[in-house]
Write a protein that holds these residues in place. Structure first.
Motif, PDB file in Angstrom:
ATOM      1  N   ASP A  60       0.858  -1.287   0.051  1.00 40.91           N
ATOM      2  CA  ASP A  60       0.116  -0.047   0.265  1.00 40.91           C
ATOM      3  C   ASP A  60       0.861   1.329   0.156  1.00 40.91           C
ATOM      4  O   ASP A  60       2.189   1.150   0.033  1.00 40.91           O
ATOM      5  N   GLY A  61       0.257   2.406  -0.153  1.00 40.58           N
ATOM      6  CA  GLY A  61       0.916   3.626  -0.546  1.00 40.58           C
ATOM      7  C   GLY A  61       1.516   4.137   0.984  1.00 40.58           C
ATOM      8  O   GLY A  61       2.464   4.770   0.694  1.00 40.58           O
ATOM      9  N   ILE A  62       0.738   3.692   2.118  1.00 42.11           N
ATOM     10  CA  ILE A  62       1.683   3.993   3.098  1.00 42.11           C
ATOM     11  C   ILE A  62       3.100   3.322   3.204  1.00 42.11           C
ATOM     12  O   ILE A  62       4.002   4.197   3.689  1.00 42.11           O
ATOM     13  N   GLU A  63       3.213   2.263   3.268  1.00 43.79           N
ATOM     14  CA  GLU A  63       4.474   1.657   3.346  1.00 43.79           C
ATOM     15  C   GLU A  63       5.405   1.909   2.107  1.00 43.79           C
ATOM     16  O   GLU A  63       6.753   2.036   2.357  1.00 43.79           O
ATOM     17  N   ILE A  64       5.012   2.151   1.110  1.00 40.33           N
ATOM     18  CA  ILE A  64       5.759   2.807  -0.128  1.00 40.33           C
ATOM     19  C   ILE A  64       6.306   4.012   0.269  1.00 40.33           C
ATOM     20  O   ILE A  64       7.735   4.231   0.139  1.00 40.33           O
ATOM     21  N   CYS A  65       5.654   4.953   0.699  1.00 40.96           N
ATOM     22  CA  CYS A  65       6.121   6.224   1.234  1.00 40.96           C
ATOM     23  C   CYS A  65       7.082   6.022   2.150  1.00 40.96           C
ATOM     24  O   CYS A  65       8.053   6.834   1.980  1.00 40.96           O
ATOM     25  N   GLN A 105       9.141   3.527   2.715  1.00 43.15           N
ATOM     26  CA  GLN A 105      10.277   2.941   2.277  1.00 43.15           C
ATOM     27  C   GLN A 105      11.207   3.728   1.112  1.00 43.15           C
ATOM     28  O   GLN A 105      12.408   4.033   1.054  1.00 43.15           O
ATOM     29  N   VAL A 106      10.054   4.672   0.432  1.00 47.23           N
ATOM     30  CA  VAL A 106      10.959   5.701  -0.508  1.00 47.23           C
ATOM     31  C   VAL A 106      11.522   6.746   0.093  1.00 47.23           C
ATOM     32  O   VAL A 106      12.764   7.266  -0.508  1.00 47.23           O
ATOM     33  N   ARG A 107      11.064   6.939   1.240  1.00 43.51           N
ATOM     34  CA  ARG A 107      11.756   8.170   2.042  1.00 43.51           C
ATOM     35  C   ARG A 107      13.130   8.004   2.738  1.00 43.51           C
ATOM     36  O   ARG A 107      13.628   8.763   3.144  1.00 43.51           O
ATOM     37  N   THR A 108      13.336   6.654   2.565  1.00 45.33           N
ATOM     38  CA  THR A 108      14.699   6.309   2.919  1.00 45.33           C
ATOM     39  C   THR A 108      15.915   6.835   2.051  1.00 45.33           C
ATOM     40  O   THR A 108      17.282   6.831   2.375  1.00 45.33           O
ATOM     41  N   PHE A 109      15.468   6.713   0.519  1.00 43.89           N
ATOM     42  CA  PHE A 109      16.446   7.246  -0.311  1.00 43.89           C
ATOM     43  C   PHE A 109      16.124   8.448  -0.888  1.00 43.89           C
ATOM     44  O   PHE A 109      16.924   8.915  -1.796  1.00 43.89           O
ATOM     45  N   HIS A 110      14.699   8.833  -1.403  1.00 42.76           N
ATOM     46  CA  HIS A 110      14.308   9.751  -1.973  1.00 42.76           C
ATOM     47  C   HIS A 110      13.765  10.968  -1.675  1.00 42.76           C
ATOM     48  O   HIS A 110      13.118  10.811  -0.622  1.00 42.76           O
ATOM     49  N   THR A 111      14.501  12.116  -2.009  1.00 40.32           N
ATOM     50  CA  THR A 111      13.867  13.445  -1.216  1.00 40.32           C
ATOM     51  C   THR A 111      12.986  14.335  -2.316  1.00 40.32           C
ATOM     52  O   THR A 111      12.652  15.234  -1.723  1.00 40.32           O
ATOM     53  N   GLY A 112      12.691  13.783  -3.210  1.00 38.33           N
ATOM     54  CA  GLY A 112      11.721  14.701  -4.167  1.00 38.33           C
ATOM     55  C   GLY A 112      10.301  14.587  -3.529  1.00 38.33           C
ATOM     56  O   GLY A 112      10.057  13.832  -2.797  1.00 38.33           O
ATOM     57  N   PRO A 113       9.406  15.726  -4.017  1.00 33.60           N
ATOM     58  CA  PRO A 113       8.167  15.759  -3.459  1.00 33.60           C
ATOM     59  C   PRO A 113       7.116  14.442  -3.712  1.00 33.60           C
ATOM     60  O   PRO A 113       7.335  13.783  -4.843  1.00 33.60           O
ATOM     61  N   ILE A 114       6.466  14.126  -2.891  1.00 35.23           N
ATOM     62  CA  ILE A 114       5.523  13.283  -3.145  1.00 35.23           C
ATOM     63  C   ILE A 114       4.096  13.620  -2.886  1.00 35.23           C
ATOM     64  O   ILE A 114       3.902  14.308  -1.745  1.00 35.23           O
ATOM     65  N   LEU A 115       3.112  13.522  -3.780  1.00 35.99           N
ATOM     66  CA  LEU A 115       2.205  14.004  -3.751  1.00 35.99           C
ATOM     67  C   LEU A 115       0.976  12.597  -3.682  1.00 35.99           C
ATOM     68  O   LEU A 115       0.852  11.995  -4.378  1.00 35.99           O
ATOM     69  N   VAL A 116       0.306  12.648  -2.486  1.00 41.45           N
ATOM     70  CA  VAL A 116      -0.510  11.413  -2.298  1.00 41.45           C
ATOM     71  C   VAL A 116      -1.974  11.889  -2.771  1.00 41.45           C
ATOM     72  O   VAL A 116      -2.500  12.993  -2.379  1.00 41.45           O
ATOM     73  N   LEU A 117      -2.588  10.551  -3.278  1.00 41.05           N
ATOM     74  CA  LEU A 117      -3.973  10.684  -3.526  1.00 41.05           C
ATOM     75  C   LEU A 117      -4.618   9.971  -2.576  1.00 41.05           C
ATOM     76  O   LEU A 117      -4.539   8.464  -2.347  1.00 41.05           O
ATOM     77  N   THR A 118      -5.860  10.455  -2.181  1.00 40.11           N
ATOM     78  CA  THR A 118      -6.486   9.568  -1.050  1.00 40.11           C
ATOM     79  C   THR A 118      -8.041   9.481  -1.684  1.00 40.11           C
ATOM     80  O   THR A 118      -8.642  10.362  -2.217  1.00 40.11           O
TER      81      THR A 118
END
Length: 228
Positions: free
Chosen positions: A61-66, A68-81
């Motif tokens: 799910d998007g929560i877990e992806i976010c 994991q991604v934040r451990t190496f990626h610093t670019g903007p993340i726009l979440v859709l709910t």
């Protein structure tokens, strides 16, 4: 030349198709991932300038992806709910998201939010590539930060907030200025959101226990980074 490279992580094929079509009409490059299990590797592979991330995905799910991604990626993340009650704004900020939109998404609003997020990461840098304030060192050409022996991995929002404070070291930066830095003058970014970014910065700089030594809270006025 494309404005930016955007990775769309969305399992609804019609939504992802329309999103990509609209963004490409606005001169953005897009890639689509429809399975959460492949999302993290896709971010590593494509190194997008911005991620559009649906919370409800198969596999992961998007929560877990976010997370994991934040451990190496610093670019903007726009979440859709699917609805505003899925997660509170504070919860999304803690996960590392920079902004969110509720479905159904209005295309012109989405583009405006994307442009604001990208402006924050592409903001004009100071004339010097190095900004040095005591133990704090910021390489503005590479957007790298160190504080003493610490090399914190900051999100785009945290970096931009720190750069704003550092550029005005020793002076109070108002909450309004912080809000404009985060989302742009056309949007109402509330105090709680600003406080969450400040809290994240303090934690990553090992300055999250009062009395603060790096970023001070000036009651009813704003924040100030200590000069030196």
């Amino acid at each position: 030349m494309a404005k930016a490279n955007i990775l769309i992580i969305e399992d609804d094929k019609e939504i992802s198709r329309l999103t990509a079509m609209y963004l490409e009409a606005e001169d953005y490059l897009t890639q689509i991932i429809d399975d959460g299990l492949h999302a993290v590797n896709a971010v590593r592979q494509h190194q997008p300038d911005l991620i559009i991330l649906d919370l409800m995905l198969p596999g992961l799910d998007g929560i877990e992806i976010c997370k994991q991604v934040r451990t190496f990626h610093t670019g903007p993340i726009l979440v859709l709910t699917a609805c505003a009650d899925d997660m509170s704004e504070v919860s999304l900020l803690k996960l590392g998201a920079d902004d969110y939109l509720t479905k159904p998404v209005r295309p012109h609003v989405m583009v405006a939010r994307i442009e604001a997020l990208l402006r924050r990461t592409q903001v004009a840098q100071p004339a010097k590539n190095q900004l040095n304030l005591g133990q704090l060192h910021i390489d503005t050409s590479r957007q790298l930060v160190s504080y003493g022996e610490i090399t914190p991995q900051l999100t785009a929002a945290e970096y931009e907030m720190l750069l704003l404070l550092a550029s005005n070291a020793g002076c109070i930066v108002s909450r309004d200025d912080c809000c404009r830095s985060l989302r742009g003058i056309d949007y109402d970014f509330n105090d709680r959101s600003v406080d969450m970014r400040i809290s994240g910065l303090r934690k990553k700089l090992n300055d999250d226990t009062p009395p603060y030594k790096v970023i001070l809270t000036v009651r009813n006025k704003g924040y100030m980074l200590i000069d030196g």
